[in-house]
Design a protein around this motif. Structure first.
Motif, PDB file in Angstrom:
ATOM      1  N   GLU A   1       3.486   1.839   0.584  1.00 32.51           N
ATOM      2  CA  GLU A   1       3.769   2.675  -0.589  1.00 32.51           C
ATOM      3  C   GLU A   1       3.646   4.153  -0.296  1.00 32.51           C
ATOM      4  O   GLU A   1       4.249   4.984  -0.985  1.00 32.51           O
ATOM      5  N   THR A   2       2.868   4.508   0.703  1.00 29.17           N
ATOM      6  CA  THR A   2       2.639   5.923   1.043  1.00 29.17           C
ATOM      7  C   THR A   2       3.594   6.439   2.116  1.00 29.17           C
ATOM      8  O   THR A   2       3.512   7.617   2.497  1.00 29.17           O
ATOM      9  N   ASP A   3       4.488   5.619   2.598  1.00 30.62           N
ATOM     10  CA  ASP A   3       5.319   5.969   3.751  1.00 30.62           C
ATOM     11  C   ASP A   3       6.455   6.925   3.397  1.00 30.62           C
ATOM     12  O   ASP A   3       7.041   6.861   2.312  1.00 30.62           O
ATOM     13  N   ARG A   4       6.777   7.752   4.363  1.00 22.01           N
ATOM     14  CA  ARG A   4       8.011   8.550   4.350  1.00 22.01           C
ATOM     15  C   ARG A   4       8.959   7.871   5.340  1.00 22.01           C
ATOM     16  O   ARG A   4       8.613   7.675   6.508  1.00 22.01           O
ATOM     17  N   VAL A   5      10.157   7.529   4.881  1.00 20.72           N
ATOM     18  CA  VAL A   5      11.053   6.662   5.647  1.00 20.72           C
ATOM     19  C   VAL A   5      12.385   7.363   5.888  1.00 20.72           C
ATOM     20  O   VAL A   5      12.933   8.019   4.984  1.00 20.72           O
ATOM     21  N   LEU A   6      12.920   7.211   7.098  1.00 21.98           N
ATOM     22  CA  LEU A   6      14.279   7.637   7.420  1.00 21.98           C
ATOM     23  C   LEU A   6      15.182   6.423   7.459  1.00 21.98           C
ATOM     24  O   LEU A   6      14.932   5.479   8.208  1.00 21.98           O
ATOM     25  N   ASP A   7      16.232   6.447   6.641  1.00 20.04           N
ATOM     26  CA  ASP A   7      17.251   5.401   6.624  1.00 20.04           C
ATOM     27  C   ASP A   7      18.468   5.969   7.338  1.00 20.04           C
ATOM     28  O   ASP A   7      19.270   6.701   6.752  1.00 20.04           O
TER      29      ASP A   7
ATOM     30  N   GLN B   1      28.303  10.569  -0.573  1.00 22.40           N
ATOM     31  CA  GLN B   1      28.585  10.920  -1.958  1.00 22.40           C
ATOM     32  C   GLN B   1      28.517   9.693  -2.850  1.00 22.40           C
ATOM     33  O   GLN B   1      27.986   9.747  -3.964  1.00 22.40           O
ATOM     34  N   ALA B   2      29.052   8.569  -2.367  1.00 25.26           N
ATOM     35  CA  ALA B   2      28.963   7.323  -3.135  1.00 25.26           C
ATOM     36  C   ALA B   2      27.507   6.920  -3.330  1.00 25.26           C
ATOM     37  O   ALA B   2      27.099   6.501  -4.425  1.00 25.26           O
ATOM     38  N   ALA B   3      26.705   7.055  -2.265  1.00 27.03           N
ATOM     39  CA  ALA B   3      25.279   6.723  -2.369  1.00 27.03           C
ATOM     40  C   ALA B   3      24.590   7.619  -3.379  1.00 27.03           C
ATOM     41  O   ALA B   3      23.810   7.157  -4.221  1.00 27.03           O
ATOM     42  N   ARG B   4      24.884   8.908  -3.315  1.00 28.25           N
ATOM     43  CA  ARG B   4      24.245   9.871  -4.231  1.00 28.25           C
ATOM     44  C   ARG B   4      24.557   9.517  -5.685  1.00 28.25           C
ATOM     45  O   ARG B   4      23.674   9.522  -6.554  1.00 28.25           O
ATOM     46  N   THR B   5      25.798   9.172  -5.949  1.00 28.66           N
ATOM     47  CA  THR B   5      26.218   8.856  -7.315  1.00 28.66           C
ATOM     48  C   THR B   5      25.545   7.580  -7.816  1.00 28.66           C
ATOM     49  O   THR B   5      25.002   7.540  -8.928  1.00 28.66           O
TER      50      THR B   5
ATOM     51  N   ASN C   1      13.265   9.219  -5.708  1.00 30.76           N
ATOM     52  CA  ASN C   1      12.445   9.550  -4.533  1.00 30.76           C
ATOM     53  C   ASN C   1      13.241   9.456  -3.233  1.00 30.76           C
ATOM     54  O   ASN C   1      12.773   8.949  -2.210  1.00 30.76           O
ATOM     55  N   VAL C   2      14.484   9.951  -3.286  1.00 32.46           N
ATOM     56  CA  VAL C   2      15.353   9.931  -2.109  1.00 32.46           C
ATOM     57  C   VAL C   2      15.976  11.308  -1.898  1.00 32.46           C
ATOM     58  O   VAL C   2      16.182  12.067  -2.840  1.00 32.46           O
ATOM     59  N   GLU C   3      16.236  11.592  -0.629  1.00 31.71           N
ATOM     60  CA  GLU C   3      17.030  12.761  -0.243  1.00 31.71           C
ATOM     61  C   GLU C   3      18.190  12.235   0.591  1.00 31.71           C
ATOM     62  O   GLU C   3      17.970  11.512   1.572  1.00 31.71           O
ATOM     63  N   ILE C   4      19.404  12.580   0.215  1.00 26.29           N
ATOM     64  CA  ILE C   4      20.584  12.055   0.897  1.00 26.29           C
ATOM     65  C   ILE C   4      21.254  13.192   1.650  1.00 26.29           C
ATOM     66  O   ILE C   4      21.559  14.243   1.073  1.00 26.29           O
ATOM     67  N   ARG C   5      21.469  12.975   2.938  1.00 26.75           N
ATOM     68  CA  ARG C   5      22.099  13.990   3.776  1.00 26.75           C
ATOM     69  C   ARG C   5      23.340  13.405   4.451  1.00 26.75           C
ATOM     70  O   ARG C   5      23.344  12.249   4.881  1.00 26.75           O
TER      71      ARG C   5
ATOM     72  N   ALA D   1       8.695   2.642  -0.651  1.00 22.91           N
ATOM     73  CA  ALA D   1       8.080   3.796   0.005  1.00 22.91           C
ATOM     74  C   ALA D   1       7.870   4.957  -0.970  1.00 22.91           C
ATOM     75  O   ALA D   1       8.411   4.981  -2.071  1.00 22.91           O
ATOM     76  N   ARG D   2       7.102   5.930  -0.513  1.00 23.76           N
ATOM     77  CA  ARG D   2       6.896   7.155  -1.301  1.00 23.76           C
ATOM     78  C   ARG D   2       8.149   8.010  -1.330  1.00 23.76           C
ATOM     79  O   ARG D   2       8.508   8.595  -2.350  1.00 23.76           O
ATOM     80  N   GLU D   3       8.820   8.111  -0.173  1.00 26.63           N
ATOM     81  CA  GLU D   3       9.980   8.991  -0.041  1.00 26.63           C
ATOM     82  C   GLU D   3      10.929   8.403   0.995  1.00 26.63           C
ATOM     83  O   GLU D   3      10.483   7.878   2.023  1.00 26.63           O
ATOM     84  N   VAL D   4      12.225   8.510   0.749  1.00 28.30           N
ATOM     85  CA  VAL D   4      13.230   8.050   1.696  1.00 28.30           C
ATOM     86  C   VAL D   4      14.232   9.177   1.928  1.00 28.30           C
ATOM     87  O   VAL D   4      14.742   9.777   0.979  1.00 28.30           O
ATOM     88  N   VAL D   5      14.499   9.462   3.186  1.00 24.93           N
ATOM     89  CA  VAL D   5      15.586  10.359   3.568  1.00 24.93           C
ATOM     90  C   VAL D   5      16.710   9.482   4.099  1.00 24.93           C
ATOM     91  O   VAL D   5      16.514   8.720   5.054  1.00 24.93           O
ATOM     92  N   ALA D   6      17.877   9.554   3.448  1.00 23.34           N
ATOM     93  CA  ALA D   6      19.031   8.756   3.852  1.00 23.34           C
ATOM     94  C   ALA D   6      20.025   9.665   4.564  1.00 23.34           C
ATOM     95  O   ALA D   6      20.403  10.711   4.038  1.00 23.34           O
TER      96      ALA D   6
END
Length: 215
Positions: free
Chosen positions: A78-84, A114-118, A127-131, A100-105
């Motif tokens: 639950e406390t993890d920061r994850v890179l997808d 863009q599809a993921a963001r929508t 709790n996601v950041e999409i790049r 997880a706590r945070e996911v960077v996709a």
């Protein structure tokens, strides 16, 4: 009208739990995330079958059991920061965000991101950041877990360097026409890698090493 909730329960009960997936948090999230929203509309009735689904540009959504076993192997807390990495249109990100706590996709295909963001916004997943872009162009701090959503020819050193202490990287290392799920863990003695189970995913193109900034 298709009963997607029933199909989701059947997917977990009949495909995933029978494939040695025992993580109850993961099973709970898989019962909630609407997989049908992450496949082309014409294939939604097939979203919960035991097969990968093409989602465009040669990319696939992995078969449910393969994906679930990879996530379980990463041991997300639950406390993890994850890179997808290679997140595609966001199904994997939605599942990881429930664990997880945070996911960077990250994905190199702008249309996919863009599809993921929508879709993730519409689902209220915050709790996601999409790049979008190549990993070599990104600036990251470290991650507690990294999952590569595609096969690689070898465990990427560039991503190993992004692991925090006790961090885990999960990927499928290609061996001929098939592959082996691999878990690499950063320990006080160095990085330890072990093989887990046979699996197949399309090759995810490897890129140059990214710059790493630790904050």
């Amino acid at each position: 009208m298709a009963d997607y909730a029933a199909a989701r329960r059947a997917m977990v009960d009949n495909q995933i739990e029978t494939s040695a997936v025992t993580d109850q948090r993961l099973l709970s999230v898989l019962r909630r995330v609407p997989r049908e929203l992450f496949v082309p509309a014409a294939r939604r009735a097939l979203a919960y079958t035991d097969a990968p689904h093409p989602v465009g540009n040669g990319r696939v959504l992995p078969a449910p059991a393969v994906f679930a076993r990879l996530v379980q192997l990463a041991g997300i807390r639950e406390t993890d920061r994850v890179l997808d990495h290679g997140a595609g249109n966001g199904y994997s990100t939605a599942v990881l965000a429930g664990l997880a706590r945070e996911v960077v996709a990250l994905d190199s295909d702008p249309a996919m991101t863009q599809a993921a963001r929508t879709t993730l916004r519409d689902l209220g997943i915050a709790n996601v950041e999409i790049r979008a872009g190549d990993i070599s162009a990104q600036h990251f701090n470290t991650f507690d877990a990294i999952i590569i959503e595609g096969a690689v020819d070898e465990v990427p050193d560039a991503l190993i360097r992004l692991l925090a202490p006790d961090g885990r990287l999960v990927c499928i290392v290609r061996q001929g026409p098939t592959g082996i799920a691999s878990l690499s863990t950063r320990t006080s003695a160095g990085v330890v890698t072990r093989s887990s189970f046979n699996a197949t995913l399309p090759l995810l193109e490897q890129a140059a090493a990214p710059e790493v900034f630790v904050f």
